[in-house]
Structures are given as C-alpha cells and as structure tokens.
Design a protein around this motif. Structure first.
Motif, mmCIF file in Angstrom:
data_model
loop_
_atom_site.group_PDB
_atom_site.id
_atom_site.type_symbol
_atom_site.label_atom_id
_atom_site.label_comp_id
_atom_site.label_asym_id
_atom_site.label_seq_id
_atom_site.Cartn_x
_atom_site.Cartn_y
_atom_site.Cartn_z
ATOM 1 N N LYS A 40 0.861 -1.178 0.000
ATOM 2 C CA LYS A 40 0.000 0.000 0.000
ATOM 3 C C LYS A 40 0.901 1.233 0.000
ATOM 4 O O LYS A 40 0.641 2.200 -0.674
ATOM 5 C CB LYS A 40 -0.914 -0.010 1.223
ATOM 6 N N TYR A 41 1.974 1.148 0.782
ATOM 7 C CA TYR A 41 2.924 2.256 0.860
ATOM 8 C C TYR A 41 4.308 1.794 0.430
ATOM 9 O O TYR A 41 4.687 0.661 0.691
ATOM 10 C CB TYR A 41 3.063 2.747 2.307
ATOM 11 N N SER A 42 5.056 2.709 -0.214
ATOM 12 C CA SER A 42 6.472 2.397 -0.423
ATOM 13 C C SER A 42 7.301 3.679 -0.273
ATOM 14 O O SER A 42 6.817 4.784 -0.567
ATOM 15 C CB SER A 42 6.696 1.761 -1.789
ATOM 16 N N LEU A 43 8.509 3.500 0.218
ATOM 17 C CA LEU A 43 9.359 4.661 0.489
ATOM 18 C C LEU A 43 9.951 5.185 -0.816
ATOM 19 O O LEU A 43 10.572 4.454 -1.565
ATOM 20 C CB LEU A 43 10.496 4.247 1.438
ATOM 21 N N GLU A 44 9.721 6.455 -1.093
ATOM 22 C CA GLU A 44 10.251 7.060 -2.320
ATOM 23 C C GLU A 44 11.566 7.771 -2.051
ATOM 24 O O GLU A 44 12.502 7.695 -2.816
ATOM 25 C CB GLU A 44 9.268 8.114 -2.848
ATOM 26 N N TYR A 45 11.581 8.475 -0.924
ATOM 27 C CA TYR A 45 12.699 9.372 -0.673
ATOM 28 C C TYR A 45 12.730 9.696 0.811
ATOM 29 O O TYR A 45 11.690 9.763 1.448
ATOM 30 C CB TYR A 45 12.433 10.632 -1.513
ATOM 31 N N PHE A 46 13.903 9.851 1.392
ATOM 32 C CA PHE A 46 13.970 10.372 2.760
ATOM 33 C C PHE A 46 15.252 11.161 2.949
ATOM 34 O O PHE A 46 16.240 10.964 2.232
ATOM 35 C CB PHE A 46 13.870 9.243 3.804
ATOM 36 N N GLN A 47 15.203 12.070 3.914
ATOM 37 C CA GLN A 47 16.396 12.817 4.253
ATOM 38 C C GLN A 47 16.375 13.059 5.759
ATOM 39 O O GLN A 47 15.319 13.349 6.327
ATOM 40 C CB GLN A 47 16.398 14.161 3.520
ATOM 41 N N GLU B 118 -1.376 4.581 -3.593
ATOM 42 C CA GLU B 118 -2.103 4.541 -4.875
ATOM 43 C C GLU B 118 -2.581 5.905 -5.375
ATOM 44 O O GLU B 118 -2.618 6.159 -6.571
ATOM 45 C CB GLU B 118 -3.252 3.532 -4.795
ATOM 46 N N ASN B 119 -2.894 6.821 -4.446
ATOM 47 C CA ASN B 119 -3.401 8.123 -4.894
ATOM 48 C C ASN B 119 -2.311 9.162 -5.132
ATOM 49 O O ASN B 119 -2.597 10.331 -5.292
ATOM 50 C CB ASN B 119 -4.404 8.664 -3.878
ATOM 51 N N GLY B 120 -1.081 8.754 -5.074
ATOM 52 C CA GLY B 120 -0.006 9.709 -5.335
ATOM 53 C C GLY B 120 1.030 9.707 -4.240
ATOM 54 O O GLY B 120 1.214 8.703 -3.554
ATOM 55 N N LEU B 121 1.686 10.870 -4.085
ATOM 56 C CA LEU B 121 2.781 10.940 -3.119
ATOM 57 C C LEU B 121 2.349 11.654 -1.853
ATOM 58 O O LEU B 121 1.627 12.652 -1.892
ATOM 59 C CB LEU B 121 3.952 11.708 -3.738
ATOM 60 N N TYR C 247 9.566 -0.374 8.897
ATOM 61 C CA TYR C 247 8.351 0.217 9.472
ATOM 62 C C TYR C 247 7.218 0.182 8.436
ATOM 63 O O TYR C 247 6.092 -0.216 8.719
ATOM 64 C CB TYR C 247 8.659 1.651 9.889
ATOM 65 N N ILE C 248 7.556 0.541 7.206
ATOM 66 C CA ILE C 248 6.545 0.559 6.133
ATOM 67 C C ILE C 248 6.094 -0.866 5.808
ATOM 68 O O ILE C 248 4.918 -1.133 5.563
ATOM 69 C CB ILE C 248 7.097 1.298 4.901
ATOM 70 N N ASN C 249 7.031 -1.821 5.852
ATOM 71 C CA ASN C 249 6.702 -3.224 5.610
ATOM 72 C C ASN C 249 5.667 -3.719 6.646
ATOM 73 O O ASN C 249 4.696 -4.405 6.308
ATOM 74 C CB ASN C 249 7.996 -4.047 5.675
ATOM 75 N N ALA C 250 5.858 -3.333 7.901
ATOM 76 C CA ALA C 250 4.897 -3.743 8.944
ATOM 77 C C ALA C 250 3.538 -3.082 8.708
ATOM 78 O O ALA C 250 2.489 -3.716 8.869
ATOM 79 C CB ALA C 250 5.443 -3.402 10.324
ATOM 80 N N LEU C 251 3.540 -1.801 8.288
ATOM 81 C CA LEU C 251 2.262 -1.126 7.994
ATOM 82 C C LEU C 251 1.546 -1.843 6.843
ATOM 83 O O LEU C 251 0.327 -2.041 6.874
ATOM 84 C CB LEU C 251 2.484 0.331 7.596
ATOM 85 N N ARG D 47 1.709 -4.950 6.094
ATOM 86 C CA ARG D 47 1.121 -6.201 6.606
ATOM 87 C C ARG D 47 -0.214 -5.940 7.312
ATOM 88 O O ARG D 47 -1.108 -6.764 7.291
ATOM 89 C CB ARG D 47 2.067 -6.875 7.606
ATOM 90 N N TYR D 48 -0.308 -4.798 7.947
ATOM 91 C CA TYR D 48 -1.557 -4.436 8.630
ATOM 92 C C TYR D 48 -2.713 -4.387 7.620
ATOM 93 O O TYR D 48 -3.824 -4.788 7.895
ATOM 94 C CB TYR D 48 -1.341 -3.095 9.334
ATOM 95 N N PHE D 49 -2.414 -3.925 6.412
ATOM 96 C CA PHE D 49 -3.488 -3.824 5.415
ATOM 97 C C PHE D 49 -3.851 -5.168 4.794
ATOM 98 O O PHE D 49 -4.930 -5.316 4.247
ATOM 99 C CB PHE D 49 -3.110 -2.820 4.322
ATOM 100 N N VAL D 50 -2.957 -6.147 4.882
ATOM 101 C CA VAL D 50 -3.236 -7.466 4.318
ATOM 102 C C VAL D 50 -4.270 -8.187 5.158
ATOM 103 O O VAL D 50 -5.117 -8.907 4.681
ATOM 104 C CB VAL D 50 -1.930 -8.310 4.268
ATOM 105 N N LYS D 51 -4.221 -7.976 6.459
ATOM 106 C CA LYS D 51 -5.048 -8.765 7.391
ATOM 107 C C LYS D 51 -6.498 -8.370 7.329
ATOM 108 O O LYS D 51 -6.824 -7.249 7.168
ATOM 109 C CB LYS D 51 -4.498 -8.588 8.810
#
Ligand code: KIV
Ligand code: ZN
Length: 504
Positions: free
Chosen positions: A392-399, A417-420, A494-498, A500-504
């Motif tokens: 559902k989420y993926s990391l694009e960029y961080f600083q 899905e709806n953008g950034l 952290y995003i990977n765990a989030l 998984r929350y949406f899979v359940k």
C-alpha cells in the motif's frame, strides 16, 4: 499395524508457529513455506486452522491443492462446524487429514469448557465419528494432556480409536512436564489404551520450561511414532519443539534411538532461513543446528582440533544440514553464470527472468560492497523473489538531518495509490524522527514494541537489516527492511509492517 521404527515428522509451523505473536504470514508466504516443507520431506504439514478466519481457510485450501507429497492437515475444535470447514479446505489434497481436539485436563474441562469428563468423552467421540465420515485420516488431540489424569486419557483415547481416529496426539500444551514424566505418560498410553497398536501415538510439546525437544524425544523412546514440531521452534509463547533439533537428534544419535525418518536434512538450513525471513523472527546465533554460530569454532584449541580432524569438535557436518560452506560468494567481476551456480547451491533454482532481476541487484550491491556474501544474496532474494506483502505504501525518498548539537529532523515522501505523501517530523534520534514522519503521513497510530538492527555480514561495508514489530489496534505486525543505510532499512521495515496491517 503401524511401523514402530519409523518416526513421522508433523510440521505445524503454519498453524501453531503462526500463532506466535507478530508472526502473521500472508497466503503467498504460507505457500512458499509449505513448498519448502515438502522439499524437506516432512510427513505431515498442518497448514492452518480453517475456521479461524477466511484467510486461514484460503491458505489451507491452496496448500492442499498446490503442495504435493506430505499429508495436509487442518485443525478443528471438536465441533461439527469446525470439522466441516477443515474438511472443505483439506479435501483438495491427495492425503487430507482432519485434526480435531478437545481439552482433557481438570482445569480446562471445568474452567474453560464447563463440561464433565463424561461430556468431554462424548463430544470427542462424536467429533471423531463425524470427521471419519468425511475423511479417512483423523487425528485426535487431548489438549493439555500433560496435566490430565492418565487414567482419563486411556479412556478417551480408547473411545476415539473405536470411533475411527488414526492418530492420537498427546500435547504438553503448557510445557509443564519433565522428560521422565512425559516418557512415562506415553508408555502408559501405549500399555493401557485399547487398539493403540493400530494408530500413531503423537507428541506435541511446548517449550515453556525449555524442555520441548527433550520431552518429545522421551516420547519417542517410549513408543511415540509421530512428533509435532515447528521450524526454528516458533509457536505459542515460548514456542514448540524445534523440528531441526528433533530431526538431528534422531539422525546424529541413530545409534541410540534406532529409528528411521524420511527427512532430507540438507533442506533444514534453507527452511530455517526462509521461516526467519518471512516471519521476521531472528534466529539466535547460538541456536542448535541452524544458528549462525552452530558450526563456528572460536577457541584456539578447538580450531586446532578441527583443522587436524573435524570430528574432534563436530558431531555433524554443516553440509548435512544445508549450512552454506563458504561465506564468500561473489565480487564485482563475477558473472551471471557464477551467480546462478551459487544460488543453486543455496537451494534456489531460479527462472531466467528471476535471475536477471537478482543479477542486476547483485551488481548494484557489488558496486557498494567489496564482497557479496550468502546473507546479502538472501536479503536480495527476499526482496525480489519471495512473495511480497502487497505494497500500500512504499518509500520514495527520505532525508535526515542529525548531529550532537541539532534536533534530528526527518523529511520523507511515501508513494501510495493516490499519489505521493510528503511530511517531516522531529524526533529523539534520526530513526525516531523517521518513524514519526511516517506516522504523520500515513495517519496510522502504531506502537513500536520491538526493534532489532543487525549487520547482515561482518564487514564494515555490511548491509543493515532491521526487524521490528508494531502494535496497531491491539494486534502485532512484524516488518523487515534491508539497506546499506540503517536509517533507510528502519524506514523500510516500518513501512513493511504497515503494509502487513493492510493485508489482514
Ligand atoms: O498445544 C496444543 O495443545 C495444541 C493442540 C491444538 C494440538 O496446539
Ligand atoms: Zn500447541
């Protein structure tokens, strides 16, 4: 008549193992593990508890359809509706099994079920008869047998065998018994239950006092012909008996146990790694058989002995459990073919398309790191080939801006899905700032309950692997992330765990 010299290995990683807090697996991950269990040649895969949820039902059904070789069992309470549901899922297997259970200890019968011992026998017999009307292979478990009255167990097991049970299982549900006691319990069952010579006696031990393997083996010495266990010993609370420990005891000390098993032991280490990667549960380095140090010799005297003759300090070889011999894999100049061969040695037979994907990731990494080791390759495989949690989420960029005299600030961008989504946050440290920024952009309140960071390999340029657990709405979700940058690995986990929350 059951062959008393052949011990059947019943794997319950996908049922009891999956009941470990934070170990939830999605359907594709379960299929992947079940396929590895088939390569390991376990006798039975307990694929899940079909009545527990639609997700569990679908996973058991798919495993029954797609995984050939082992018998596929589905768990059911001693109730018609559970048993029907279990059969609906396992019936697609060539070797379906219904596993039904009811508690038999005084405390469980009285306080949990509110039933008299006679009512428990009646319900157990009815359940087994009904299961038998659907499926030839029926296992009956007396939950909390370890704290049950042996005389009562003889009675209920005699009755369920008459009703058609093919396996009677003796769980030490709360890991309370001691090896001698548990062995005596199995001996008593073998000597006092009518018809027992025609069925498998099974043991199912939990590890609350660290005795699950010892108790299971005491059961084998006293007549058990099936052992229930899990890869890496995962399971409820302190876990179940560990499959690799049971198997390697029976193999290494065949002179003592005098029993046959059907396991391909070279698949033990790959199975352990796969389960660890997909559940996010780290295997302790000193874990017997599959821990990173299980075959490492540190003391000078030991090293000297091993160089002269390995048998001085090795009671089994690393190769016999599929432990990768040399840790050095490949470097920047290694070609596609060398990579393919190395992956094959590790138990991964990839298609051309998959190999291309892994090869380009390998090249990228080899540019950053001098030596690409087995563990690095496994991390890439997990990310690219093994089933992914839908993102559902993926990391694009961080600083991150941090230092000893500034307040750490993280800015990040997450794709959905709806953008950034974009936001920033301060924190107590750089990782905390990143987690807070993720919480701000996603709006999901999560409590971090576990965070482990480790270097995948030993060198200075090693990749960092973060395993963590988040508690969201009272449930636990594990996540993993790998990167040469530990803050990025933390954000990915952290995003990977989030996700998984949406899979359940
Ligand atoms: O531990 C236990 O009693 C169980 C049964 C359902 C077999 O897992
Ligand atoms: Zn159990």
């Amino acid at each position: 008549m059951v062959d008393k010299n052949r011990i059947k290995i019943f794997d319950t990683t996908l049922r009891d193992g999956e009941q470990s807090p934070g170990a939830s697996l999605n359907e594709d991950e379960k299929i992947e593990i079940a396929k590895q269990l088939a390569r390991l040649k376990v006798d039975v895969i307990e694929a899940g508890f079909p009545i527990a949820s639609p997700g569990d039902f679908e996973a058991v059904k798919r495993i029954a359809r797609e995984v050939k070789g082992p018998a596929i069992a589905g768990l059911a309470r001693a109730r018609k509706i559970d048993i029907e549901r279990a059969y609906e899922a396992v019936k697609y297997s060539d070797r379906p099994r219904i596993h039904t259970f009811i508690a038999t200890s005084p405390i469980h019968m009285e306080r949990k079920l509110g039933l008299t011992p006679d009512q428990v026998i009646e319900q157990a017999v009815e359940a087994v008869k009904f299961a038998k009307s659907l499926c030839n292979d029926v296992e009956f478990s007396a939950e909390d047998a370890g704290r049950s009255d042996p005389e009562f167990l003889y009675k209920i097991f005699t009755e369920v065998i008459k009703a058609g049970a093919t396996v009677i299982n003796v769980p030490d549900t709360v890991g309370y018994t001691q090896p001698e006691e548990f062995g005596a319990l199995i001996r008593g069952i073998r000597e006092n239950v009518e018809g027992v010579e025609n069925v498998d006696i099974s043991v199912h031990c939990h590890n609350d006092l660290g005795l699950a393997t010892a108790n299971s083996l005491a059961g084998v010495l006293n007549g058990a012909t099936q052992v229930e266990c899990t890869i890496n010993g995962i399971g409820e609370r302190a876990g179940n008996a560990s499959l690799e420990e049971i198997v390697m005891n029976l193999v290494t000390r065949k002179d003592y146990f005098q029993k046959e098993i059907g396991i391909d032991t070279t698949q033990l280490y790959p199975a352990s790694r796969l389960v660890s990667r997909l559940t996010g549960f780290v295997v302790q380095p000193n874990k017997a058989i599959v821990g990173a140090n299980a075959f490492a010799h540190e003391a000078g005297i030991h090293q000297d002995g091993v160089i002269k003759d390995k048998r001085t300090y090795e009671i089994m070889t690393p190769e016999s459990v599929g432990f990768p011999g040399t840790k050095l894999v490949l470097g920047k100049h290694s070609g596609r073919h060398a990579l393919y061969e190395r992956l094959k040695e590790l138990g991964y037979d990839l298609t051309n398309e998959q190999l291309n994907l892994i090869f380009s990731r390998f090249k990228e990494l080899a540019d950053k790191k001098k030596e690409v080791l087995v563990e690095d390759l496994e991390a890439i495989l997990t990310e690219e080939i093994l089933p992914k949690v839908p993102e559902k989420y993926s990391l694009e960029y961080f600083q991150v801006v941090t230092g000893s005299t500034t307040i750490p600030v993280a800015t990040l961008e997450i794709a959905e899905e709806n953008g950034l989504l974009r936001d920033a946050s301060i924190g107590n440290g750089p990782v905390d700032a990143v987690f807070k920024a993720i919480e701000r952009v996603t709006g999901i309140k999560a409590r971090l309950t576990n965070y482990v960071i480790k270097a995948i390999t030993g060198s200075k340029d090693a990749q960092g692997e973060v395993s963590l657990e988040l508690e969201i709405e009272g449930k636990s979700y594990s996540g993993k992330g790998v990167s040469t940058d530990i803050i990025e690995a933390s954000a990915k986990a952290y995003i990977n765990a989030l996700n998984r929350y949406f899979v359940k």
